[in-house]
Scaffold this active site. Structure first.
Site, PDB file in Angstrom:
ATOM      1  N   HIS A 137       0.822  -1.215   0.000  1.00 18.08           N
ATOM      2  CA  HIS A 137       0.000   0.000   0.000  1.00 18.08           C
ATOM      3  C   HIS A 137       0.859   1.270   0.000  1.00 18.08           C
ATOM      4  CE1 HIS A 137      -3.526   2.417   0.494  1.00 18.08           C
ATOM      5  NE2 HIS A 137      -4.284   1.454   0.964  1.00 18.08           N
ATOM      6  N   ASP A 169      -8.813  -4.814 -18.574  1.00 16.44           N
ATOM      7  CA  ASP A 169      -9.064  -5.719 -19.700  1.00 16.44           C
ATOM      8  C   ASP A 169      -7.734  -6.072 -20.355  1.00 16.44           C
ATOM      9  OD1 ASP A 169      -9.839  -7.056 -21.980  1.00 16.44           O
ATOM     10  OD2 ASP A 169     -11.130  -5.460 -22.754  1.00 16.44           O
TER      11      ASP A 169
END
Length: 430
Positions: A159, A373
């Site tokens: 993170h 994608d």
């Protein structure tokens, strides 16, 4: 049953072109010690026509290209003299850890990895890279191919390098290259120096982390139920609210009712992390196709929004009323962030305390992961694993395609409160 996962290849993926060397300083938010942790998630892609290519090889090649633009992800975290709170990124170009794997089954055989998981999550996430501490390695990835042609991307990131929006931006860049684009649709910017850096207060003793026996529970709530609360809130206030507002209001209320605190004046707390990129207009020029300030910034740029109320108030209100409590806190965000930026605060808002009366909520629906994608279409399902035994957590996500509604994934109550919590949450759709 043929559900075994076998890892077939492990290697560091280096940037496919030349990248800058040297050290990069992190922002004061990046360096919050509590952010030096691993964020783990699974991204499930159903079989589609892909020209017979191996998803793992396509993603691996695209990753190497994306690491040219996002070269800090190919480096290593190094602590300064002050320990993790003074960490920086050494841009070594050593690469991200990448694992290829195959599963001996189809996605249909394992219910497309819907809850509960039939394959252990650790089998679908990359195993440890040799010779490096996991928290020093910004990125690890595993692509597991299934017999049906579908695949799962298992992602582990630190993170410290990026918040949820930043990580989603990076993953979409990998997808852009995988689909044959010559450059990412969003150009990354480092710009950590633009983040405000108010003087830090003298550090106090490290917080005592009490470990709880928190239990997992996942439930889907319907669009009809969410829409009814949105309508109730609009009719009573003339304002709109989001699906996230409704989902966390119901979860907070259900948890509060389940706790059955004897004193209705007892305070219960809620915390979520609001994006503050839109509040940085003076620091960042408007860029990108939409003229958004700071478009392309992928570091941590958020503020903890803290909500507190009497338990009796949260229990007695309707869900729309709890939404109102939450939205009042959200409305204070610009002022509170501005005050923090000039050190006008008594307690550091980024120094969090973890108690059983506090619920921490994360929204995974707007981070960009659902739009990634690689050439096989967008994922049918994204599964986050952001749970810690000292922290009562609820994650708002989306159920697998073609289901609709909101998915609430929790690890926020112990055994004694779990039956009542389940009953309260499930009553939302009745």
């Amino acid at each position: 049953m043929g559900f075994a996962v076998r890892r077939t290849s492990r290697a560091y993926v280096r940037p496919s072109g030349a990248t800058p060397a040297g050290s990069l300083e992190l922002s004061i938010i990046d360096r919050v010690v509590g952010l030096r942790h691993l964020v783990r998630s699974l991204h499930v892609f159903s079989p589609r026509a892909g020209g017979g290519q191996s998803p793992a090889r396509v993603v691996q090649e695209a990753l190497g290209k994306a690491l040219v633009d996002y070269y800090p992800f190919a480096g290593r975290f190094v602590d300064g003299a002050g320990g993790p709170g003074s960490a920086r990124v050494e841009c070594t170009g050593e690469g991200a850890w990448f694992v290829e794997a195959v599963a001996g089954c189809s996605l249909a055989d394992v219910n497309h990895l819907d809850h509960p998981l039939i394959i252990p999550e650790d089998d679908l996430l990359p195993d440890a890279a040799p010779g490096v501490q996991p928290l020093d390695l910004p990125l690890m990835m595993q692509v597991t191919e299934f017999t049906c042609g579908g695949f799962v991307v298992g992602l582990i990131s630190v993170h410290t390098m990026a918040d949820g929006l930043g990580a989603g931006q990076f993953i979409n860049a990998v997808g852009d290259y995988a689909r044959g684009l010559l450059k990412p649709m969003v150009s990354p910017i480092w710009a950590r120096e633009a983040i405000p850096s108010p003087p830090k207060l003298p550090p106090g003793p490290p917080p005592e982390l009490k470990m709880f026996q928190l239990r997992h529970f996942t439930v889907d709530v319907s669009l009809d139920s969410v829409g009814k609360v949105k309508s109730d809130y609009f009719h009573s206030t003339g304002q709109r609210c989001s699906t996230f507002d409704v989902a966390i209001a119901k979860t907070w209320q259900a948890r509060t009712r389940a706790l059955r605190l004897p004193d209705p004046s007892s305070r219960v707390k809620l915390c979520f992390f609001a994006n503050t990129r839109h509040l940085m207009n003076s620091a960042w020029p408007a860029t990108g196709k939409d003229g958004v300030a700071g478009a392309g910034f992928y570091g941590n740029c958020f503020y903890p929004v803290a909500v507190a109320a009497a338990s009796g108030e949260v229990e007695a209100a309707d869900v729309a009323g709890v939404v109102g409590i939450i939205r009042e806190a959200k409305a204070r965000l610009p002022v509170e962030f501005a005050r923090w930026a000039v050190a006008d605060f008594k307690d550091d808002p980024y120094e969090l305390s973890f108690t059983y009366d506090s619920l921490f909520v994360s929204d995974w629906t707007r981070l960009g992961f659902l739009e990634a994608d690689y050439g096989w279409g967008t994922p049918s399902h994204v599964i986050p694993f952001a749970y810690y035994p000292f922290m009562a957590v609820a994650i708002i996500g989306a159920p697998p395609v073609p289901k609709t509604g909101a998915r609430i994934m929790t690890q926020c109550v112990e055994d004694e409160h779990l039956p009542a919590f389940k009953e309260e949450i499930k009553s939302f759709d009745k």
